[in-house]
Write a protein that holds these residues in place. Structure first.
Motif, PDB file in Angstrom:
ATOM      1  N   GLY A   1     -20.221 -12.053  -7.123  1.00 29.49           N
ATOM      2  CA  GLY A   1     -20.228 -11.240  -5.910  1.00 29.49           C
ATOM      3  C   GLY A   1     -19.877  -9.790  -6.195  1.00 29.49           C
ATOM      4  O   GLY A   1     -20.513  -8.866  -5.657  1.00 29.49           O
ATOM      5  N   ILE A   2     -18.873  -9.576  -7.058  1.00 31.89           N
ATOM      6  CA  ILE A   2     -18.456  -8.216  -7.409  1.00 31.89           C
ATOM      7  C   ILE A   2     -19.547  -7.487  -8.185  1.00 31.89           C
ATOM      8  O   ILE A   2     -19.870  -6.323  -7.909  1.00 31.89           O
TER       9      ILE A   2
ATOM     10  N   MET B   1       0.815  -1.210   0.000  1.00 33.62           N
ATOM     11  CA  MET B   1       0.000   0.000   0.000  1.00 33.62           C
ATOM     12  C   MET B   1       0.851   1.264   0.000  1.00 33.62           C
ATOM     13  O   MET B   1       0.461   2.279  -0.569  1.00 33.62           O
ATOM     14  N   ALA B   2       2.029   1.193   0.609  1.00 41.16           N
ATOM     15  CA  ALA B   2       2.924   2.357   0.585  1.00 41.16           C
ATOM     16  C   ALA B   2       3.338   2.665  -0.849  1.00 41.16           C
ATOM     17  O   ALA B   2       3.419   3.835  -1.255  1.00 41.16           O
ATOM     18  N   ALA B   3       3.582   1.604  -1.651  1.00 45.48           N
ATOM     19  CA  ALA B   3       3.937   1.793  -3.057  1.00 45.48           C
ATOM     20  C   ALA B   3       2.758   2.398  -3.828  1.00 45.48           C
ATOM     21  O   ALA B   3       2.942   3.287  -4.675  1.00 45.48           O
ATOM     22  N   VAL B   4       1.553   1.937  -3.528  1.00 44.38           N
ATOM     23  CA  VAL B   4       0.366   2.466  -4.201  1.00 44.38           C
ATOM     24  C   VAL B   4       0.187   3.953  -3.881  1.00 44.38           C
ATOM     25  O   VAL B   4      -0.047   4.774  -4.776  1.00 44.38           O
ATOM     26  N   VAL B   5       0.302   4.299  -2.602  1.00 46.81           N
ATOM     27  CA  VAL B   5       0.128   5.690  -2.177  1.00 46.81           C
ATOM     28  C   VAL B   5       1.174   6.580  -2.841  1.00 46.81           C
ATOM     29  O   VAL B   5       0.877   7.690  -3.308  1.00 46.81           O
ATOM     30  N   LEU B   6       2.403   6.085  -2.919  1.00 49.37           N
ATOM     31  CA  LEU B   6       3.472   6.869  -3.549  1.00 49.37           C
ATOM     32  C   LEU B   6       3.183   7.087  -5.035  1.00 49.37           C
ATOM     33  O   LEU B   6       3.406   8.179  -5.566  1.00 49.37           O
TER      34      LEU B   6
ATOM     35  N   LYS C   1      -9.031  -1.708  -2.497  1.00 47.72           N
ATOM     36  CA  LYS C   1     -10.468  -1.620  -2.224  1.00 47.72           C
ATOM     37  C   LYS C   1     -10.732  -1.530  -0.722  1.00 47.72           C
ATOM     38  O   LYS C   1     -11.611  -0.788  -0.270  1.00 47.72           O
ATOM     39  N   GLY C   2      -9.949  -2.276   0.063  1.00 49.83           N
ATOM     40  CA  GLY C   2     -10.138  -2.256   1.504  1.00 49.83           C
ATOM     41  C   GLY C   2      -9.589  -1.010   2.166  1.00 49.83           C
ATOM     42  O   GLY C   2     -10.216  -0.448   3.084  1.00 49.83           O
ATOM     43  N   GLU C   3      -8.430  -0.541   1.701  1.00 47.52           N
ATOM     44  CA  GLU C   3      -7.758   0.591   2.339  1.00 47.52           C
ATOM     45  C   GLU C   3      -8.221   1.939   1.790  1.00 47.52           C
ATOM     46  O   GLU C   3      -8.157   2.958   2.485  1.00 47.52           O
ATOM     47  N   GLN C   4      -8.670   1.950   0.531  1.00 46.62           N
ATOM     48  CA  GLN C   4      -9.088   3.203  -0.105  1.00 46.62           C
ATOM     49  C   GLN C   4     -10.469   3.007  -0.743  1.00 46.62           C
ATOM     50  O   GLN C   4     -10.599   2.925  -1.966  1.00 46.62           O
ATOM     51  N   PRO C   5     -11.513   2.915   0.086  1.00 46.44           N
ATOM     52  CA  PRO C   5     -12.855   2.606  -0.426  1.00 46.44           C
ATOM     53  C   PRO C   5     -13.395   3.616  -1.424  1.00 46.44           C
ATOM     54  O   PRO C   5     -14.321   3.303  -2.179  1.00 46.44           O
ATOM     55  N   TRP C   6     -12.831   4.810  -1.456  1.00 47.41           N
ATOM     56  CA  TRP C   6     -13.297   5.803  -2.435  1.00 47.41           C
ATOM     57  C   TRP C   6     -12.923   5.403  -3.863  1.00 47.41           C
ATOM     58  O   TRP C   6     -13.444   5.961  -4.820  1.00 47.41           O
ATOM     59  N   PHE C   7     -12.026   4.420  -3.994  1.00 52.17           N
ATOM     60  CA  PHE C   7     -11.669   3.906  -5.322  1.00 52.17           C
ATOM     61  C   PHE C   7     -12.408   2.601  -5.637  1.00 52.17           C
ATOM     62  O   PHE C   7     -12.046   1.892  -6.577  1.00 52.17           O
ATOM     63  N   LYS C   8     -13.434   2.275  -4.842  1.00 55.72           N
ATOM     64  CA  LYS C   8     -14.096   0.977  -4.983  1.00 55.72           C
ATOM     65  C   LYS C   8     -14.654   0.759  -6.383  1.00 55.72           C
ATOM     66  O   LYS C   8     -14.572  -0.342  -6.936  1.00 55.72           O
ATOM     67  N   ARG C   9     -15.217   1.819  -6.969  1.00 54.86           N
ATOM     68  CA  ARG C   9     -15.847   1.636  -8.280  1.00 54.86           C
ATOM     69  C   ARG C   9     -14.828   1.216  -9.342  1.00 54.86           C
ATOM     70  O   ARG C   9     -15.055   0.245 -10.081  1.00 54.86           O
ATOM     71  N   ILE C  10     -13.700   1.917  -9.408  1.00 50.76           N
ATOM     72  CA  ILE C  10     -12.707   1.568 -10.418  1.00 50.76           C
ATOM     73  C   ILE C  10     -12.066   0.217 -10.118  1.00 50.76           C
ATOM     74  O   ILE C  10     -11.815  -0.595 -11.008  1.00 50.76           O
ATOM     75  N   VAL C  11     -11.842  -0.072  -8.827  1.00 54.20           N
ATOM     76  CA  VAL C  11     -11.233  -1.357  -8.459  1.00 54.20           C
ATOM     77  C   VAL C  11     -12.184  -2.503  -8.794  1.00 54.20           C
ATOM     78  O   VAL C  11     -11.759  -3.541  -9.321  1.00 54.20           O
ATOM     79  N   ASN C  12     -13.474  -2.328  -8.515  1.00 58.84           N
ATOM     80  CA  ASN C  12     -14.450  -3.372  -8.843  1.00 58.84           C
ATOM     81  C   ASN C  12     -14.481  -3.651 -10.337  1.00 58.84           C
ATOM     82  O   ASN C  12     -14.684  -4.798 -10.763  1.00 58.84           O
ATOM     83  N   ARG C  13     -14.296  -2.609 -11.135  1.00 64.23           N
ATOM     84  CA  ARG C  13     -14.284  -2.806 -12.586  1.00 64.23           C
ATOM     85  C   ARG C  13     -13.136  -3.718 -13.007  1.00 64.23           C
ATOM     86  O   ARG C  13     -13.320  -4.628 -13.826  1.00 64.23           O
TER      87      ARG C  13
ATOM     88  N   ILE D   1      -0.876 -11.989  -7.040  1.00 60.99           N
ATOM     89  CA  ILE D   1      -0.299 -10.706  -6.612  1.00 60.99           C
ATOM     90  C   ILE D   1      -1.189  -9.562  -7.068  1.00 60.99           C
ATOM     91  O   ILE D   1      -1.501  -8.641  -6.302  1.00 60.99           O
ATOM     92  N   TYR D   2      -1.626  -9.632  -8.322  1.00 61.18           N
ATOM     93  CA  TYR D   2      -2.475  -8.596  -8.899  1.00 61.18           C
ATOM     94  C   TYR D   2      -3.823  -8.553  -8.186  1.00 61.18           C
ATOM     95  O   TYR D   2      -4.323  -7.473  -7.846  1.00 61.18           O
ATOM     96  N   GLU D   3      -4.416  -9.723  -7.950  1.00 66.55           N
ATOM     97  CA  GLU D   3      -5.708  -9.773  -7.270  1.00 66.55           C
ATOM     98  C   GLU D   3      -5.601  -9.182  -5.863  1.00 66.55           C
ATOM     99  O   GLU D   3      -6.449  -8.393  -5.438  1.00 66.55           O
ATOM    100  N   ARG D   4      -4.553  -9.555  -5.144  1.00 63.19           N
ATOM    101  CA  ARG D   4      -4.388  -9.042  -3.775  1.00 63.19           C
ATOM    102  C   ARG D   4      -4.144  -7.538  -3.767  1.00 63.19           C
ATOM    103  O   ARG D   4      -4.567  -6.835  -2.842  1.00 63.19           O
ATOM    104  N   LEU D   5      -3.477  -7.030  -4.804  1.00 66.60           N
ATOM    105  CA  LEU D   5      -3.279  -5.582  -4.912  1.00 66.60           C
ATOM    106  C   LEU D   5      -4.619  -4.871  -5.009  1.00 66.60           C
ATOM    107  O   LEU D   5      -4.880  -3.895  -4.296  1.00 66.60           O
ATOM    108  N   LEU D   6      -5.485  -5.369  -5.899  1.00 72.65           N
ATOM    109  CA  LEU D   6      -6.794  -4.760  -6.078  1.00 72.65           C
ATOM    110  C   LEU D   6      -7.621  -4.823  -4.795  1.00 72.65           C
ATOM    111  O   LEU D   6      -8.258  -3.842  -4.399  1.00 72.65           O
TER     112      LEU D   6
END
Length: 294
Positions: free
Chosen positions: A148-149, A78-83, A119-131, A110-115
């Motif tokens: 489910g998604i 998540m630190a890499a994502v935030v950066l 989604k869990g840490e930044q719920p405001w991005f839920k729509r794009i992550v769900n896509r 790895i990719y699935e866990r990133l998404l």
């Protein structure tokens, strides 16, 4: 050997992204060596330094995400994502590059866990992550996760044609054609020019019509799909249902309302015409056939 070739390719990939920017080449080679040897924590520590030194170099982030993930450091991921976000790198670019990286590496988890982490840490991005999650699950035929998604997304956007189509495709893949057709009918109500929905519904009505047609023309019940109701087993009722369904199929597949005319569609329309002509003849008093010809 495989990992060596993998990193030769990805090293060029990273450097190509950094042609106009300065990256610590010595540290990069050391980081790649650790990654190549499966020394995830050591690789993660170095790639974390690299992305902090050159935060706008997109090609470095998949390495950082993967090494942190494989080393068990979710906070590092998540630190890499935030950066990357602070450095102006769009999430779309990060997702696309990381997915390619993970596919080459052979670990799409790895990719699935990133998404899921975003989604869990930044719920405001839920729509794009769900896509991206939905696309990933559909591509991999992980229907339970995909359903489910898409259901979660439809709670917020119940009239979204794209989501309804995705749900229909998942349900059809699960063999739940009736529920899939319900979704496609909603799509067509929202967008009468949706040719893919018309094709789906036309094919659906044709298949259901064939089931009733088989009953009406005397095939034994053991040869007919279970989806045909026992209550409709009377020949007259089956002929009526078959005719209704064939007429609906013909309407959905009509070239005047559906711009997509393929050899399959033309052949199906011809079969429907033959069936409708046969259904105009009086029903035989006693069926001559008791089983479908082999």
């Amino acid at each position: 050997m495989y990992r060596t070739l993998f990193f030769l390719a990805l090293s060029f990939f990273a450097w190509f992204s950094a042609t106009a920017q300065e990256v610590n080449s010595i540290l990069l080679r050391k980081a790649e060596t650790h990654f190549d040897n499966g020394e995830w924590k050591e690789a993660a520590a170095m790639f974390n330094v690299l992305i902090n030194e050159s935060p706008s170099v997109l090609g470095l982030y998949p390495y950082a995400v993967a090494s942190n993930d494989l080393g068990g450091d979710r906070d590092g991921v998540m630190a890499a994502v935030v950066l990357s976000e602070k450095s102006g790198i769009p999430l779309d670019s990060l997702f696309t590059r990381t997915k390619k990286f993970c596919t080459l590496f052979g670990d799409n988890g790895i990719y699935e866990r990133l998404l899921l982490s975003i989604k869990g840490e930044q719920p405001w991005f839920k729509r794009i992550v769900n896509r991206y999650l939905l696309s990933f699950y559909i591509e991999r035929k992980e229907n339970a996760k995909g359903l489910g998604i898409v259901d979660e997304a439809l709670e917020a956007y119940p009239d979204n044609p794209s989501l309804l189509k995705s749900k229909a495709m998942i349900l059809a893949d699960l063999g739940k054609l009736d529920a899939a057709a319900d979704c496609m009918e909603k799509v067509l109500l929202l967008n009468p020019s949706a040719d893919d929905a018309r094709l789906f519904l036309g094919n659906y009505c044709f298949i259901k019509g064939e089931e009733f047609y088989d009953r009406a023309t005397g095939f034994s019940g053991t040869d007919v799909p279970d989806s045909v109701s026992v209550a409709a087993s009377d020949t007259t009722d089956c002929r009526s249902m078959a005719r209704i369904l064939f007429l609906r199929a013909s309407e959905y597949l009509n070239p005047d309302s559906n711009g997509t005319v393929t050899p399959y569609v033309r052949n199906t329309v011809n079969i429907i015409r033959e069936r409708l002509e046969a259904l105009t003849d009086p029903a035989p008093a006693v069926p001559k056939q008791t089983a479908r010809p082999k």
